[in-house]
Design a protein around this motif. Structure first.
Motif, mmCIF file in Angstrom:
data_model
loop_
_atom_site.group_PDB
_atom_site.id
_atom_site.type_symbol
_atom_site.label_atom_id
_atom_site.label_comp_id
_atom_site.label_asym_id
_atom_site.label_seq_id
_atom_site.Cartn_x
_atom_site.Cartn_y
_atom_site.Cartn_z
ATOM 1 N N THR A 96 56.556 -74.708 -29.015
ATOM 2 C CA THR A 96 57.910 -74.208 -28.786
ATOM 3 C C THR A 96 58.911 -75.240 -29.268
ATOM 4 O O THR A 96 59.008 -76.336 -28.703
ATOM 5 C CB THR A 96 58.154 -73.912 -27.298
ATOM 6 N N THR A 225 54.407 -76.156 -18.456
ATOM 7 C CA THR A 225 55.714 -75.538 -18.630
ATOM 8 C C THR A 225 56.677 -75.926 -17.521
ATOM 9 O O THR A 225 57.865 -76.169 -17.763
ATOM 10 C CB THR A 225 55.573 -74.001 -18.681
ATOM 11 N N SER A 226 56.187 -76.004 -16.296
ATOM 12 C CA SER A 226 57.056 -76.250 -15.144
ATOM 13 C C SER A 226 57.734 -77.608 -15.195
ATOM 14 O O SER A 226 58.808 -77.789 -14.632
ATOM 15 C CB SER A 226 56.260 -76.115 -13.845
ATOM 16 N N LEU A 267 59.836 -73.526 -12.051
ATOM 17 C CA LEU A 267 59.358 -72.802 -13.222
ATOM 18 C C LEU A 267 57.888 -72.425 -13.122
ATOM 19 O O LEU A 267 57.406 -71.593 -13.887
ATOM 20 C CB LEU A 267 59.597 -73.631 -14.487
ATOM 21 N N ASP A 270 56.000 -67.466 -10.208
ATOM 22 C CA ASP A 270 56.105 -66.173 -10.877
ATOM 23 C C ASP A 270 57.483 -65.547 -10.665
ATOM 24 O O ASP A 270 57.861 -64.621 -11.375
ATOM 25 C CB ASP A 270 55.025 -65.212 -10.363
ATOM 26 N N SER A 272 60.337 -67.198 -10.897
ATOM 27 C CA SER A 272 61.389 -67.949 -11.574
ATOM 28 C C SER A 272 62.012 -67.112 -12.685
ATOM 29 O O SER A 272 61.416 -66.144 -13.169
ATOM 30 C CB SER A 272 60.835 -69.246 -12.165
ATOM 31 N N LEU A 274 62.211 -67.341 -15.851
ATOM 32 C CA LEU A 274 61.653 -67.916 -17.071
ATOM 33 C C LEU A 274 61.305 -66.751 -17.990
ATOM 34 O O LEU A 274 60.413 -65.966 -17.691
ATOM 35 C CB LEU A 274 60.417 -68.755 -16.740
ATOM 36 N N SER A 278 57.951 -67.309 -21.675
ATOM 37 C CA SER A 278 57.982 -68.548 -20.873
ATOM 38 C C SER A 278 58.597 -69.699 -21.668
ATOM 39 O O SER A 278 58.138 -70.847 -21.606
ATOM 40 C CB SER A 278 56.571 -68.929 -20.408
ATOM 41 N N LYS A 279 59.694 -69.396 -22.370
ATOM 42 C CA LYS A 279 60.367 -70.421 -23.170
ATOM 43 C C LYS A 279 61.766 -70.757 -22.660
ATOM 44 O O LYS A 279 62.239 -71.865 -22.869
ATOM 45 C CB LYS A 279 60.496 -69.951 -24.630
ATOM 46 N N PHE A 281 65.078 -70.599 -19.786
ATOM 47 C CA PHE A 281 65.515 -70.466 -18.398
ATOM 48 C C PHE A 281 66.956 -70.920 -18.194
ATOM 49 O O PHE A 281 67.554 -70.654 -17.167
ATOM 50 C CB PHE A 281 64.601 -71.280 -17.465
#
Length: 796
Positions: A96, A225-226, A267, A270, A272, A274, A278-279, A281
C-alpha cells in the motif's frame, strides 16, 4: 523553480545526563589523572529498521512544486516513540503506497439532473461561500457489472457516467527515495497538468489557493495494519512556502472528537472505520476523494463525504463498490437525532466548524431529494426554489437557506430548531432539588426545589405544562408493593388535594401527604427525582403558553437526584452519563420515548403512569431507569390486566437475552445478543452497535467495574431459553445474569460460577434458591484483579 519548504524534523542522537552516569562511575577506578581532552565526535543517527518497527507514524514536512508543475514531498517516518525508521526504499514490494493532491477552491458540482437529456446545471452560484476540495487526479467512471442483483426495482434508475476524484497508487518503491535518516521523498508520477482533465472540473493549478497532500502507506506484506498503516495529510500554501494557517483550510469535522463518540479508533477491530481494502481511515484524507462532484456510476448516488455520511446515518444509502460489490446501509441504526447537527459538527472544534451551515447541492439533496415531487427536474435549484415546498425558508428570502448577515445560520436554523429551543429553555429554567424529608409519623414527603430564576408561581405560569416529582425506594427488597409500587410520581402543580405548594422567591417547597413510608423499602437506597415540562416555540426558541398552537414541550430535569431521606443513599448506576449521551445525544427524552412501545400520561401517586410514562425519566445513569427496570420486572410487566405478579406470568420470549432488567437490557442490546421479539410478539429491528461489545470503557469509567454490591441483589427470574409457554422459568444470580446477556452460552461456564456461589437454574419452577450475598465472583473478576473484567475483556 518554485519550491515550498517547511521545517524539517531530522532526529539525531542527543547525550543526556542519564547517559553520563556510567562514565562518572568509571572515574572511581582511575589513577587520579583527568586525562587529555579528546576530539569532538559526530553524533550518530539513531534509527530502527522498517522490519523491526512495530509501529509507524509519518509526518509530511516539505512540498516542492516545480515550474513544470512536477510535485514531490518529503515525509519523516518514525515509530510511535519518534525514532527514525529506515529501509523503506529497499523493501522489495510495498503493498500500500498512495498519494493524492488537491486544492481548496470553488465548489465543483456534479452535473444535474442525473442520467437525463435535460439541459445540465453546472457552475457555482455566488451564494456558495464555502470552499471545497478539488483533486487534481480524477477519473470518468462508467457503470460496471453488479455482483448481487437481488436489489429492489429502481435501484439503478440513475445509472450513468460519473466523475470520481482519486489518488495515485501502485508505483511502489520507484516513487520513493531516501533523503535522510528516516526522511523519504515521494515524487508524483505525473505533473499536475498531465493528469486526466475533465472540462467541467477546474483542475488548473492556482498558487494562491491552499493545497493538501495525502499519503497512505503499509510498508510490506504481513505488516500489522492496526499499528503500521499510515494515513497522513498536510495542508500548505504554495504562494508563501509555509504551512497553511488552520483558519485558511477546510476542516469541518474534528474527527477525534465527533466520530469517536460512537466509533472505535482501534484499527484491529471489525467495527473500525477502515475502508477500501483496509487502507484508509483518516477523515481528512477521505474528503480528498469523496468530493462534492464525485458519484457512483451504478446507482447515481453522490459519494461526496457529506452526502455519504448523512445518508448512511439515515439508513438510506445503497452504493456499489469495488468489483460490483453491493454496500447496503439500510439496516444501520443511528441512536441520536439526525437533526442535531452539532453532534458531529461540534461548535468551535475547528475554525470551519460552522461551515456546515453553507448549503451544498449534494449535501442538501441527500436528505430532501426523497421528498421531491414527480414533476421535479432533478436539480437542487428546481427543488429548493419551490416556494410552496419550503414556505418557512422562503419567508426569510434567500437567507432561509444561504447564510448572510440577516441569518448567519442559513438552513441550519431549521435543522437545529429543536436543539436550540431545548438548550435555551433548559438554561432559563435550570433548577435542583435542594432538600427532601420523609416523615414516617406524619406520612409526608417534603421537597424543596430551587430555580436559578423564578418570577411567578409555576402553577400560574402558562409556560409550565407540569412539574414532576418521582420518588423511588430500594427496588431490590423482597417485600415491596406489586408493580413497582415503591415508585411514586406526582405533578406538584396539578390539581391534587394531597399536595401543598409554597414559593419564596426562586424556591418552591412541596409537601405531599398520605405517604406510606413502608412502601419504599428504605434499607439501602431511596432517590428523589424532579423534572419540569416547559412549553416553547421552535420558530422563535422562546417560551410560550402551552395553549399555543405552535407550542412544543421541553423536558428540563433537575440538575441531580438526591436521597429520598437522610438515612439512605442515592442510587446511581456505575456508568458514565456523558458517555451514554455522546452516542444518544442530549435529546434524552426523545431516545427514551422512542424505546417504549407504550407512552402514557403519568398520574399522581401509584398509577400505571409511574412506569408507563417514560417522560418522567431523568437520566441514563441516575437510577431513574433502573427504578422501573428492576431485576424482577418481567414478573409483572407481561402479566394480565392490573399486572397480577408472579413467576407464572413470565412470557416465553422473556429470556435472559430479552429481559427487561436494566443491566441485562443494556448489555444485550449493545452486544447484539438480544432476541428480536418485541412486547406484542412482533419483530423489532436489530441494533448496529459501532464499537466492540467487550469495550467496557465505552460506557464505564475506570474504577466502575468492581462488581461491588452486585452480589447483594436478588436473583433474576426470566423465561428459560427453550420456553414455549408462560411460566417456564430459569434463575440467574445477579452477576451470572449480567455476564449471560453477552456470554449467552451460559451452560458452558455455569459450573464455574456455581463453584463460587453463583446460581443458574435451568428450571426454577420450584422456586428461587439464590441467597443475596452468596456470589464471590468479585474476588477474581473485579476490576484490578488478576482475572478482572478489565483483563478478561482486554482493556489493559
Amino acid at each position: 523553480m518554485m519550491k515550498v519548504k517547511l521545517t524539517g524534523n531530522y532526529k539525531q542522537w542527543l547525550v543526556t545526563p542519564l547517559m553520563l552516569i556510567p562514565m562518572m562511575a568509571l572515574t572511581a577506578c582511575s589513577d587520579g589523572s583527568d586525562g587529555s581532552d579528546g576530539e569532538d565526535g559526530t553524533p550518530g543517527d539513531v534509527n530502527i529498521s522498517i522490519y523491526s518497527a512495530k509501529t509507524l507514524k509519518a509526518s509530511i514536512e516539505t512540498v516542492t512544486i516545480g515550474d513544470d508543475l512536477a510535485v514531490s514531498f518529503d515525509f519523516y517516518l518514525s515509530n510511535e516513540n519518534g525514532v527514525a525508521v529506515v529501509g523503506l526504499d529497499e523493501v522489495d514490494a510495498i503493498p500500500t503506497l498512495g498519494a493524492g493532491i488537491a486544492k481548496l477552491g470553488d465548489q465543483q458540482r456534479r452535473i444535474r439532473p442525473l442520467n437525463s437529456e435535460q439541459e445540465p446545471v453546472t457552475g457555482t452560484a455566488e451564494t456558495d461561500l464555502s470552499p471545497q476540495w478539488t483533486s487534481y487526479i480524477n477519473n470518468v467512471v462508467e457503470p460496471g457489472d453488479v455482483a448481487d442483483n437481488d436489489l429492489e426495482e429502481g435501484w439503478d434508475v440513475n445509472k450513468g457516467t460519473q466523475w470520481q476524484a482519486s489518488i495515485e497508487s501502485g508505483c511502489g518503491v520507484t516513487c520513493l527515495e531516501s533523503v535522510g535518516n528516516g526522511l523519504y521523498r515521494y515524487t508524483f508520477t505525473q505533473t499536475l497538468e498531465n493528469y486526466s482533465a475533465i472540462d467541467a472540473i477546474d483542475t488548473q493549478y492556482d498558487a494562491e489557493k491552499v493545497h493538501r497532500i495525502y499519503l497512505e502507506l503499509l510498508p510490506y506484506s504481513g505488516a500489522e495494519t492496526s499499528s503500521m498503516l499510515v494515513n497522513s495529510t498536510f495542508d500548505f500554501d504554495p504562494s508563501t512556502g509555509v504551512a497553511a494557517d488552520e483558519a485558511d483550510s477546510r476542516v469541518l469535522i474534528a474527527a477525534d472528537q465527533s466520530c469517536v463518540r460512537c466509533h472505535t479508533t482501534d484499527l484491529a477491530s471489525d467495527k473500525s472505520i477502515l475502508m477500501h481494502g483496509s487502507k484508509r481511515f483518516d477523515y481528512e484524507g477521505c474528503v480528498m476523494c469523496h468530493t462534492s462532484y464525485s458519484g457512483d456510476p451504478e446507482t447515481g448516488v453522490s459519494i461526496g463525504m457529506a452526502s455519504l455520511v448523512h445518508k448512511i446515518h439515515k439508513s438510506d444509502y445503497l452504493v456499489i463498490g469495488y468489483k460490483g460489490s453491493v454496500h447496503d446501509y439500510s439496516e444501520v441504526t443511528y441512536p441520536g437525532d439526525m437533526h442535531q447537527c452539532q453532534q458531529c459538527h461540534i461548535e468551535n472544534a475547528t475554525p470551519q466548524a460552522d461551515f456546515y451551515q453553507y448549503p451544498g447541492q449534494e449535501t442538501c439533496l441527500s436528505c430532501h431529494e426523497k421528498y421531491a415531487p414527480e414533476s421535479w427536474n432533478g436539480t437542487a435549484v428546481g427543488l429548493f426554489h419551490d416556494r410552496d415546498a419550503f414556505p418557512n425558508a422562503w419567508e426569510m428570502s434567500c437567507s432561509g437557506c444561504h447564510p448572510d448577515s440577516n441569518n448567519p445560520q442559513g438552513s441550519a436554523i431549521f435543522h437545529n430548531a429543536n436543539v436550540n429551543i431545548n438548550d435555551i429553555i433548559t438554561s432559563q429554567y435550570e433548577f435542583e432539588i435542594t432538600s427532601s424529608a420523609l416523615d414516617s409519623d406524619a406520612g409526608t414527603l417534603t421537597a424543596e426545589l430551587t430555580f436559578d430564576t423564578l418570577s411567578i408561581n409555576p402553577e400560574l405560569d402558562p409556560s409550565f405544562d407540569s412539574l414532576w416529582l418521582v420518588a423511588a425506594g430500594n427496588e431490590n427488597q423482597t417485600e415491596l408493593p406489586i408493580n413497582n409500587g415503591q415508585r411514586l410520581v406526582w405533578n406538584i402543580i396539578g390539581d391534587n388535594d394531597d399536595i401543598s405548594l409554597v414559593r419564596e422567591t426562586n424556591k418552591i417547597t412541596a409537601v405531599i401527604s398520605h405517604i406510606n413510608v413502608a412502601d419504599f423499602g428504605l434499607t439501602d437506597t431511596g432517590t428523589l427525582y424532579a423534572k419540569a415540562l416547559i412549553c416553547g416555540d421552535e420558530a422563535t426558541s422562546i417560551v410560550t403558553s402551552c395553549e399555543s398552537l405552535t407550542a412544543t414541550t421541553v423536558e428540563v430535569p433537575a440538575n441531580a437526584a438526591i436521597a429520598l431521606t437522610k438515612d439512605v443513599s442515592v442510587y446511581n448506576e456505575v456508568i458514565n452519563e456523558q458517555k451514554c449521551t455522546a452516542c444518544h445525544d442530549n435529546q434524552f427524552q426523545a431516545r427514551v420515548n422512542d424505546a417504549h412501545s407504550k407512552v402514557s400520561t403519568p398520574g399522581n401517586g401509584r398509577t400505571c403512569g409511574a412506569c408507563h410514562a417514560p417522560q418522567v425519566a431523568t437520566g441514563f445513569a441516575d437510577g431513574s431507569c433502573k427504578s422501573c427496570h428492576t431485576n424482577d420486572m418481567v414478573k409483572y410487566l407481561n402479566a394480565s390486566y392490573k399486572h397480577t405478579p408472579g413467576d407464572a406470568s413470565i412470557k416465553a420470549f422473556r429470556t435472559i437475552e430479552n429481559s427487561l432488567g436494566y443491566r441485562e437490557l443494556v448489555h444485550s442490546l449493545h452486544a447484539n445478543t438480544r432476541t428480536t421479539q418485541g412486547y406484542k410478539g412482533d419483530e423489532r429491528e436489530m441494533m448496529t452497535y459501532p464499537a466492540e461489545a467487550n469495550d467496557c470503557r465505552a460506557c464505564h469509567d475506570e474504577g466502575q467495574l468492581t462488581l461491588e454490591n452486585l452480589f447483594d441483589e436478588p436473583s433474576v427470574i426470566v423465561a428459560t431459553k427453550e420456553a414455549t409457554v408462560a411460566g417456564e422459568i430459569a434463575e440467574y444470580s445477579p452477576t451470572v445474569a449480567v455476564c449471560a446477556t453477552c456470554h449467552n452460552n451460559v451452560e458452558n461456564w455455569s459450573a464455574h460460577a456455581e463453584s463460587f456461589g453463583g446460581v443458574y437454574q435451568v428450571d426454577a419452577t420450584s422456586g428461587a434458591i439464590y441467597q443475596p450475598g452468596s456470589e464471590s465472583c468479585m474476588t477474581c473478576h473485579a476490576e484490578g484483579k488478576s482475572k478482572g473484567i478489565d483483563v478478561m475483556h482486554g482493556l489493559n
